[in-house]
Design a protein around this motif. Structure first.
Motif, PDB file in Angstrom:
ATOM      1  N   LEU A  55       0.813  -1.214   0.000  1.00 32.05           N
ATOM      2  CA  LEU A  55       0.000   0.000   0.000  1.00 32.05           C
ATOM      3  C   LEU A  55       0.852   1.272   0.000  1.00 32.05           C
ATOM      4  CD1 LEU A  55      -2.927  -0.869   2.452  1.00 32.05           C
ATOM      5  CD2 LEU A  55      -2.756  -1.252  -0.008  1.00 32.05           C
ATOM      6  N   ARG A  56       2.128   1.128  -0.243  1.00 24.86           N
ATOM      7  CA  ARG A  56       2.990   2.318  -0.283  1.00 24.86           C
ATOM      8  C   ARG A  56       2.980   2.925  -1.684  1.00 24.86           C
ATOM      9  NH1 ARG A  56       7.854  -0.105   3.550  1.00 24.86           N
ATOM     10  NH2 ARG A  56       6.617  -0.062   5.476  1.00 24.86           N
ATOM     11  N   THR A  57       1.824   3.440  -2.044  1.00 25.64           N
ATOM     12  CA  THR A  57       1.611   4.070  -3.347  1.00 25.64           C
ATOM     13  C   THR A  57       1.035   5.466  -3.112  1.00 25.64           C
ATOM     14  OG1 THR A  57      -0.665   3.256  -3.525  1.00 25.64           O
ATOM     15  CG2 THR A  57       1.095   1.806  -4.358  1.00 25.64           C
ATOM     16  N   PRO A  58       1.057   6.341  -4.131  1.00 28.45           N
ATOM     17  CA  PRO A  58       0.504   7.692  -3.955  1.00 28.45           C
ATOM     18  C   PRO A  58      -0.939   7.704  -3.462  1.00 28.45           C
ATOM     19  CG  PRO A  58       1.787   7.593  -5.967  1.00 28.45           C
ATOM     20  CD  PRO A  58       1.727   6.191  -5.436  1.00 28.45           C
ATOM     21  N   MET A  59      -1.768   6.776  -3.977  1.00 31.48           N
ATOM     22  CA  MET A  59      -3.172   6.745  -3.582  1.00 31.48           C
ATOM     23  C   MET A  59      -3.319   6.580  -2.070  1.00 31.48           C
ATOM     24  SD  MET A  59      -6.126   4.043  -4.739  1.00 31.48           S
ATOM     25  CE  MET A  59      -7.690   3.941  -3.866  1.00 31.48           C
ATOM     26  N   TYR A  60      -2.566   5.681  -1.491  1.00 30.33           N
ATOM     27  CA  TYR A  60      -2.680   5.429  -0.052  1.00 30.33           C
ATOM     28  C   TYR A  60      -1.915   6.461   0.770  1.00 30.33           C
ATOM     29  CZ  TYR A  60      -4.943   1.246  -1.622  1.00 30.33           C
ATOM     30  OH  TYR A  60      -5.826   0.392  -2.244  1.00 30.33           O
ATOM     31  N   PHE A  61      -0.929   7.102   0.166  1.00 28.13           N
ATOM     32  CA  PHE A  61      -0.249   8.226   0.815  1.00 28.13           C
ATOM     33  C   PHE A  61      -1.269   9.346   1.057  1.00 28.13           C
ATOM     34  CE2 PHE A  61       1.835  12.384   0.220  1.00 28.13           C
ATOM     35  CZ  PHE A  61       2.736  12.357   1.285  1.00 28.13           C
ATOM     36  N   PHE A  62      -2.048   9.672   0.029  1.00 26.02           N
ATOM     37  CA  PHE A  62      -3.062  10.720   0.169  1.00 26.02           C
ATOM     38  C   PHE A  62      -4.217  10.255   1.065  1.00 26.02           C
ATOM     39  CE2 PHE A  62      -1.385  11.944  -4.171  1.00 26.02           C
ATOM     40  CZ  PHE A  62      -0.652  13.029  -3.700  1.00 26.02           C
ATOM     41  N   LEU A  63      -4.554   8.979   0.994  1.00 26.67           N
ATOM     42  CA  LEU A  63      -5.620   8.442   1.838  1.00 26.67           C
ATOM     43  C   LEU A  63      -5.233   8.524   3.315  1.00 26.67           C
ATOM     44  CD1 LEU A  63      -8.376   7.117   2.038  1.00 26.67           C
ATOM     45  CD2 LEU A  63      -7.284   4.890   1.652  1.00 26.67           C
ATOM     46  N   THR A  64      -3.953   8.338   3.612  1.00 28.00           N
ATOM     47  CA  THR A  64      -3.463   8.492   4.981  1.00 28.00           C
ATOM     48  C   THR A  64      -3.663   9.916   5.472  1.00 28.00           C
ATOM     49  OG1 THR A  64      -1.800   6.763   4.679  1.00 28.00           O
ATOM     50  CG2 THR A  64      -1.423   8.316   6.471  1.00 28.00           C
ATOM     51  N   HIS A  65      -3.357  10.868   4.617  1.00 30.20           N
ATOM     52  CA  HIS A  65      -3.562  12.274   4.981  1.00 30.20           C
ATOM     53  C   HIS A  65      -5.047  12.572   5.177  1.00 30.20           C
ATOM     54  CE1 HIS A  65       0.404  14.292   4.611  1.00 30.20           C
ATOM     55  NE2 HIS A  65       0.698  13.226   3.877  1.00 30.20           N
ATOM     56  N   LEU A  66      -5.898  12.016   4.313  1.00 29.71           N
ATOM     57  CA  LEU A  66      -7.341  12.225   4.440  1.00 29.71           C
ATOM     58  C   LEU A  66      -7.851  11.653   5.762  1.00 29.71           C
ATOM     59  CD1 LEU A  66     -10.004  13.188   3.096  1.00 29.71           C
ATOM     60  CD2 LEU A  66     -10.238  10.874   2.161  1.00 29.71           C
ATOM     61  N   SER A  67      -7.366  10.487   6.134  1.00 30.57           N
ATOM     62  CA  SER A  67      -7.782   9.871   7.396  1.00 30.57           C
ATOM     63  C   SER A  67      -7.323  10.702   8.589  1.00 30.57           C
ATOM     64  CB  SER A  67      -7.209   8.452   7.496  1.00 30.57           C
ATOM     65  OG  SER A  67      -7.799   7.604   6.526  1.00 30.57           O
TER      66      SER A  67
END
Length: 313
Positions: A55-67
């Motif tokens: 899950l170390r991809t841009p999509m989940y990087f931004f999802l972490t910030h959203l969370s």
């Protein structure tokens, strides 16, 4: 125009839902459950996105910030709301109101920009798959995430400061359940037309402009998928973008009603319930939306549970 001593020292009264005491009891349970789900769901997403290599991809990087934004956003509002729903006291200190105003507006603004950034990421993934890794490189991802946070901070430093400097002449009954700009400026005892124009312009920049970018991104995604004419491509695009589009619809659909037309009869009648939706309900639903429709997240959750079970045994 400045803050007089009485407006600084006096507590504010958050009227909230006090005119409906039976509803308050129901809302207390709903808000508490939603808040616990928000904390649990978003913490799990941050945990698996940070620890699972897949899950170390841009999509989940931004999802972490959203969370992280969702956790902080609800925490700036819900504890005070629960306190007011539970007991007869409906007050919040002037300092507490100022802190809540600054923090909640900063985080809400950050989420608006962050959702647009995530739409651009989905556009790059679907429309530029061969160049995706080069386009969404770590430096750009960090810059986009940082820009979202700085936009939120810049907006709240402007909007909240101007709002708090409005003279209120002792007016302290806030017909809302938390300190928010549209309801705060209505306490002023001076002409607020300039403030309403400023709020409208800020809303255009931080709400409608990101929403336009999101719609443009998804317009390009739809065109790209149609050109492929593949059922499999449609399924992949839906799986890639469906969750994000659902979150965007829930968040923007509710928040625009309050900020774009704060004086409309609709916003006046249902404003508190609309605000309740984007401050309490949406952050609780976001983790469910992203996990229920995402095989990668489900797989990461399974691996996390297996590791936890192995450690326990």
């Amino acid at each position: 125009m400045g803050m007089n001593s009485s407006s600084v020292k006096e507590d504010f009264v958050l009227v909230g839902f006090s005119d409906q005491p039976n509803l308050e009891k129901i809302l207390f349970v709903v808000v508490l459950v939603s808040y616990l789900l928000t904390l649990l769901g978003n913490t799990v997403i941050i945990l698996i996105s940070s620890t699972d290599p897949k899950l170390r991809t841009p999509m989940y990087f931004f999802l972490t910030h959203l969370s992280l934004v969702d956790i902080c956003f609800t925490t700036s509002i819900v504890p005070q709301l629960l306190w007011n729903l539970r007991g007869p006291a409906k007050t919040i200190s002037a300092l507490g109101c100022a802190v809540q105003l600054y923090v909640s507006l900063a985080l809400g603004s950050t989420e608006c920009i962050l959702l647009a950034v995530m739409a651009f990421d989905r556009y790059a993934a679907v429309c530029k798959p061969l160049h995706y890794a080069a386009v969404m490189n770590p430096r750009l991802c960090q810059a986009l995430a940082g820009g979202a946070w700085l936009s939120g901070v810049g907006n709240t430093l402007t909007q909240s400061t101007v709002t708090l400097w409005l003279p209120r002449c002792g007016h302290r009954w806030l017909h809302h359940f938390f300190c928010e700009v549209p309801s705060m400026i209505k306490l002023a005892c001076v002409d607020i037309h300039a403030n309403e124009v400023q709020l409208f312009i800020a809303s255009l920049v931080l709400l409608l402009l990101p929403l336009a970018l999101i719609l443009m991104s998804y317009g390009h995604i739809v065109k790209a998928v149609i050109r492929i004419k593949s059922v499999q491509a449609w399924g992949k695009a839906l799986g890639t973008c469906g969750s994000h589009l659902t979150v965007v619809s829930l968040f923007y659909g509710s928040i625009t009603a309050v900020y774009i037309q704060p004086n409309s009869s609709y916003a006046h009648t249902y404003g508190k319930f609309i605000s309740l939706f984007y401050t309490v309900v949406t952050p609780a639903l976001n983790p469910l939306i992203y996990t229920l429709r995402n095989k990668d997240v489900k797989g990461a959750l399974g691996r996390l549970f297996h590791r936890a079970r192995d450690l326990g045994s």
